[in-house]
Design a protein around this motif. Structure first.
Motif, short mmCIF file in Angstrom:
data_model
loop_
_atom_site.label_atom_id
_atom_site.label_comp_id
_atom_site.label_asym_id
_atom_site.label_seq_id
_atom_site.Cartn_x
_atom_site.Cartn_y
_atom_site.Cartn_z
N PRO A 41 30.50 45.21 42.18
CA PRO A 41 31.49 46.65 42.89
C PRO A 41 32.85 46.45 43.53
CG PRO A 41 28.83 45.50 43.73
CD PRO A 41 29.60 44.60 42.74
N GLY A 42 33.56 47.11 43.23
CA GLY A 42 34.59 47.11 43.99
C GLY A 42 35.44 46.20 42.84
N MET A 43 35.28 46.88 41.53
CA MET A 43 36.06 46.57 40.29
C MET A 43 37.02 45.15 40.11
SD MET A 43 37.32 47.59 38.03
CE MET A 43 36.93 49.48 36.99
N ARG A 44 35.84 44.45 40.42
CA ARG A 44 35.63 42.98 40.44
C ARG A 44 34.63 42.65 39.79
NH1 ARG A 44 37.94 40.57 44.64
NH2 ARG A 44 36.09 38.73 44.85
N VAL A 45 35.25 41.12 38.86
CA VAL A 45 33.95 41.04 38.26
C VAL A 45 34.66 38.42 38.11
CG1 VAL A 45 34.95 42.01 35.85
CG2 VAL A 45 36.74 39.96 36.68
N ARG A 46 33.03 38.57 37.63
CA ARG A 46 32.96 37.09 37.72
C ARG A 46 33.20 36.48 35.71
NH1 ARG A 46 29.65 35.55 40.81
NH2 ARG A 46 27.59 37.04 40.26
N VAL A 47 34.14 35.77 36.24
CA VAL A 47 34.21 35.60 35.64
C VAL A 47 34.40 33.55 35.14
CG1 VAL A 47 36.54 34.79 33.95
CG2 VAL A 47 36.60 37.27 34.49
N ARG A 48 33.76 32.85 34.66
CA ARG A 48 33.39 31.36 34.90
C ARG A 48 33.63 30.52 35.96
NH1 ARG A 48 37.91 30.84 31.11
NH2 ARG A 48 37.47 30.69 29.38
N GLY A 49 32.05 31.73 36.54
CA GLY A 49 32.04 31.72 38.12
C GLY A 49 32.72 32.25 39.00
N ARG A 50 33.55 32.67 38.47
CA ARG A 50 34.40 33.16 39.63
C ARG A 50 34.67 34.28 40.10
NH1 ARG A 50 39.77 31.05 37.37
NH2 ARG A 50 40.65 32.24 39.52
N GLU A 51 34.57 34.98 41.62
CA GLU A 51 34.99 35.99 41.66
C GLU A 51 36.46 36.94 41.98
OE1 GLU A 51 33.03 38.18 44.63
OE2 GLU A 51 30.81 37.16 44.25
N MET A 52 36.50 37.59 40.85
CA MET A 52 38.09 38.30 40.50
C MET A 52 38.36 39.85 41.00
SD MET A 52 39.67 35.06 36.89
CE MET A 52 40.85 35.50 37.75
N GLY A 53 39.24 39.61 41.57
CA GLY A 53 39.78 41.27 41.36
C GLY A 53 40.18 41.92 39.96
N MET A 54 40.07 43.51 39.97
CA MET A 54 40.53 43.18 38.25
C MET A 54 41.43 44.42 37.82
SD MET A 54 39.57 42.74 35.12
CE MET A 54 39.14 43.18 33.97
N TYR A 55 42.88 43.25 37.77
CA TYR A 55 43.19 44.29 37.70
C TYR A 55 44.56 44.89 36.17
CZ TYR A 55 43.55 44.63 42.56
OH TYR A 55 43.04 44.79 43.75
N ALA A 56 42.85 44.88 35.31
CA ALA A 56 43.42 44.75 33.86
C ALA A 56 42.53 46.40 33.13
CB ALA A 56 43.52 43.87 33.23
N SER A 57 41.73 46.79 34.25
CA SER A 57 40.28 47.90 33.35
C SER A 57 41.27 49.04 32.79
CB SER A 57 39.64 47.25 34.87
OG SER A 57 38.95 49.11 34.35
N TYR A 58 40.85 49.72 32.49
CA TYR A 58 41.85 51.49 32.07
C TYR A 58 40.41 51.73 32.41
CZ TYR A 58 44.70 49.38 28.90
OH TYR A 58 45.47 48.14 28.46
#
Ligand SMILES: *Cc1c(COP(=O)(O)O)cnc(C)c1O
Length: 403
Positions: A41-58
Motif C-alpha cells: 500500500p501507499g505506492m511502495r514495493v518490495r525488492v529483494r526483501g527491501r521495502e521501497m517507495g515507488m517513483y517509477a510507476s505510471y
C-alpha cells in the motif's frame, strides 16, 4: 558454444552494448529490470526483501490492485477463460471487447473506439494504416518511439518539428504541397519531460492547413482534465482531435492500446489495420480490467485531486531545493543531472536509500540532459513524498548537482 565468432557489424553492435551494460553493472550503477516481489500500500514495493517507495510507476491514479478492477478481471476469467480464439475479425471478438470499446468511446467523448494488444502496436499500425507514400506526417521531435516507428513504417514523408514549437510546425506545413494528405501527431504529455503539448495552437494550424490531428494520450488519461478524461478536457476543447490514441497499461492497470475517433475512422481501422487483422485480441481478464478502470476513474474523482496535490508538492519541493525540473506541469518529473554518469550516480544514491527511481540517459534524451525521471501518483502519502525528496536532495548535494 559461441556460434557467432565472426567480427561482423551485428557482432560488434551487440558487443558494444553488452560492454556498456557490463561496465554499468560492475560499478553498481545498473538498476533496470529489478524484480519487484510485492506491491505494498501507499505506492511502495518490495525488492529483494527491501521495502521501497515507488517513483517509477505510471499507475498515476494508483489503480493497480483496485478491488473492483481485480474483481472484474476474475469474473471475466470465470466467464471466458484466459485467452481468445484468435484474431478479432474471425473468432476472437468477445462481448467484453465490444463493451470495453463502448466504454472508451464514452470516456473519450467520441463515437467509437478500437483496441489493440499494446500501445506500441497501436501507434505503429494506426499511423502506417492512415498514411502512405506521398502523404506528409509531421511529428514533434520528442514524440514517443512508437510514433516515430509508425511514421517510418508508413513510408510517408516524415517531417519533425522542434519540440512544442508551433512556428516551426507552421513553417513545415506551409512548405508541404497543398493537395497532399497531412497528419500532425504529438504526445499530449511528453514522457521524458512531463510538459503538455500546445493543443489550441496545434488545432488551429491543422484547420488552417487542412491536416489531420492525432494525439497520444498515454500520459494524460487520468492525469489531465478535472475528471481525468485527458487533454481535450484540460483545454476545454472536446471534439478538436481527430484521432485520440491511448494505452491501457499506465493509468489503466491492464495492457493494450486504443484509438477513439469517429465511426468511419474506427470502421476503417477495424478492416485495414494489420495489428487488428493479424494479431490476437486482448485476453478477457485484461479487457474486463480496463473496462472497469475507466469507470472507477469517473466514480472516484478524489484520485485526480490527490494526484494534483502530490504533483504540486513534489515539483515544488524539488524546485525549492534548487533542482531543474524542466517545464513539467504533470506527474512526470524530470530531475536534471547532466551527464549520463551523474544520472546513474543519483539513481544509486536514491536506490540505496529505498527510493525506487530510474535514470533516463542518452540516446533516449540528448547528451548532457540525463536525468532521473521520477513520477508521483495519487497513492503516495505526502509524508512519504517528503522522505523521497530528502533522499534525492541529499544525493544532489553529495554529487554537487545542487548546493
Ligand atoms: C508507454 C507509451 C506508449 C506505449 O504503450 P504500451 O501500451 O506500453 O505499448 C505509447 N506512447 C507513449 C507516449 C507512451 O508513453
Amino acid at each position: 558454444m559461441d556460434l557467432h565468432t565472426t567480427d561482423d557489424a551485428v557482432t560488434r553492435r551487440i558487443k558494444a552494448f553488452t560492454d556498456r551494460v557490463s561496465y554499468v553493472k560492475a560499478n553498481d550503477l545498473y538498476f533496470y529490470n529489478q524484480p519487484i516481489e510485492e506491491l505494498l500500500p501507499g505506492m511502495r514495493v518490495r525488492v529483494r526483501g527491501r521495502e521501497m517507495g515507488m517513483y517509477a510507476s505510471y499507475s498515476y491514479l494508483g489503480l493497480v490492485g483496485h478491488p473492483r478492477i481485480n474483481e472484474a478481471a476474475k469474473r471475466a476469467v470465470d466467464q471466458f477463460g484466459t485467452g481468445t480464439n484468435g484474431v478479432r475479425s474471425l473468432a476472437g471478438t468477445l462481448t467484453i471487447h465490444t463493451e470495453l470499446e463502448e466504454t472508451i468511446a464514452n470516456f473519450k467523448h467520441t463515437e467509437a473506439a478500437i483496441t489493440y494488444s499494446s500501445g506500441y502496436a497501436t501507434n505503429l499500425t494506426v499511423v502506417s494504416t492512415l498514411m502512405g507514400r506521398g502523404d506528409y506526417v509531421f511529428s514533434d521531435k520528442l514524440n514517443h518511439a512508437s510514433i516515430v516507428d509508425g511514421c517510418l513504417m508508413s513510408g510517408a514523408e516524415f517531417r519533425r518539428f522542434r519540440h512544442n514549437d508551433m512556428a516551426h510546425l507552421e513553417g513545415l506545413l506551409k512548405n508541404a504541397p497543398p493537395d497532399v494528405a497531412k497528419l500532425v501527431i504529438a504526445d499530449s504529455v511528453f514522457s521524458m519531460d512531463g510538459d503538455i503539448i500546445n493543443l489550441p495552437a496545434m488545432v488551429a494550424l491543422c484547420k488552417k492547413y487542412n491536416a489531420w490531428l492525432m494525439i497520444d494520450e498515454a500520459h494524460s488519461v487520468g492525469v489531465l482534465g478535472k475528471t481525468g478524461t485527458g487533454i481535450e478536457e484540460h483545454f476545454d476543447m472536446y471534439g478538436s482531435i481527430d484521432i485520440k490514441m491511448g494505452t491501457l497499461s499506465k493509468t489503466i492497470p491492464s495492457v493494450g492500446g486504443y484509438v477513439a475517433a469517429n465511426k468511419d475512422i474506427i470502421t476503417y481501422l477495424r478492416h485495414a489495420s494489420r495489428a487488428y487483422i493479424f494479431s490476437a485480441a486482448l485476453p478477457p481478464a485484461q479487457a474486463a480490467a480496463a473496462n472497469e478502470a475507466f469507470k472507477v476513474i469517473l466514480d472516484e474523482p478524489w484520485r485526480i485531486e490527490r494526484l494534483n496535490e502530490n504533483t504540486k508538492q513534489f515539483i515544488g519541493g524539488l524546485k525549492g531545493m534548487g533542482f531543474d525540473t524542466m517545464l513539467t506541469e504533470t506527474a512526470i518529473v524530470p530531475v536534471l543531472c547532466g551527464e549520463d554518469d551523474m544520472a546513474f550516480a543519483m539513481t544509486r544514491e536514491a536506490q540505496h536509500h529505498d527510493v525506487f527511481v530510474l535514470p533516463v540517459v542518452s540516446p533516449a534524451v540528448p547528451e548532457g540532459l540525463a536525468r532521473l525521471r521520477a513520477t508521483v501518483t495519487a497513492a503516495h502519502e505526502p509524508s512519504e513524498i517528503e522522505r523521497a525528496m530528502d533522499v534525492i536532495g541529499e544525493a544532489g548535494k553529495k554529487l554537487g548537482i545542487i548546493k
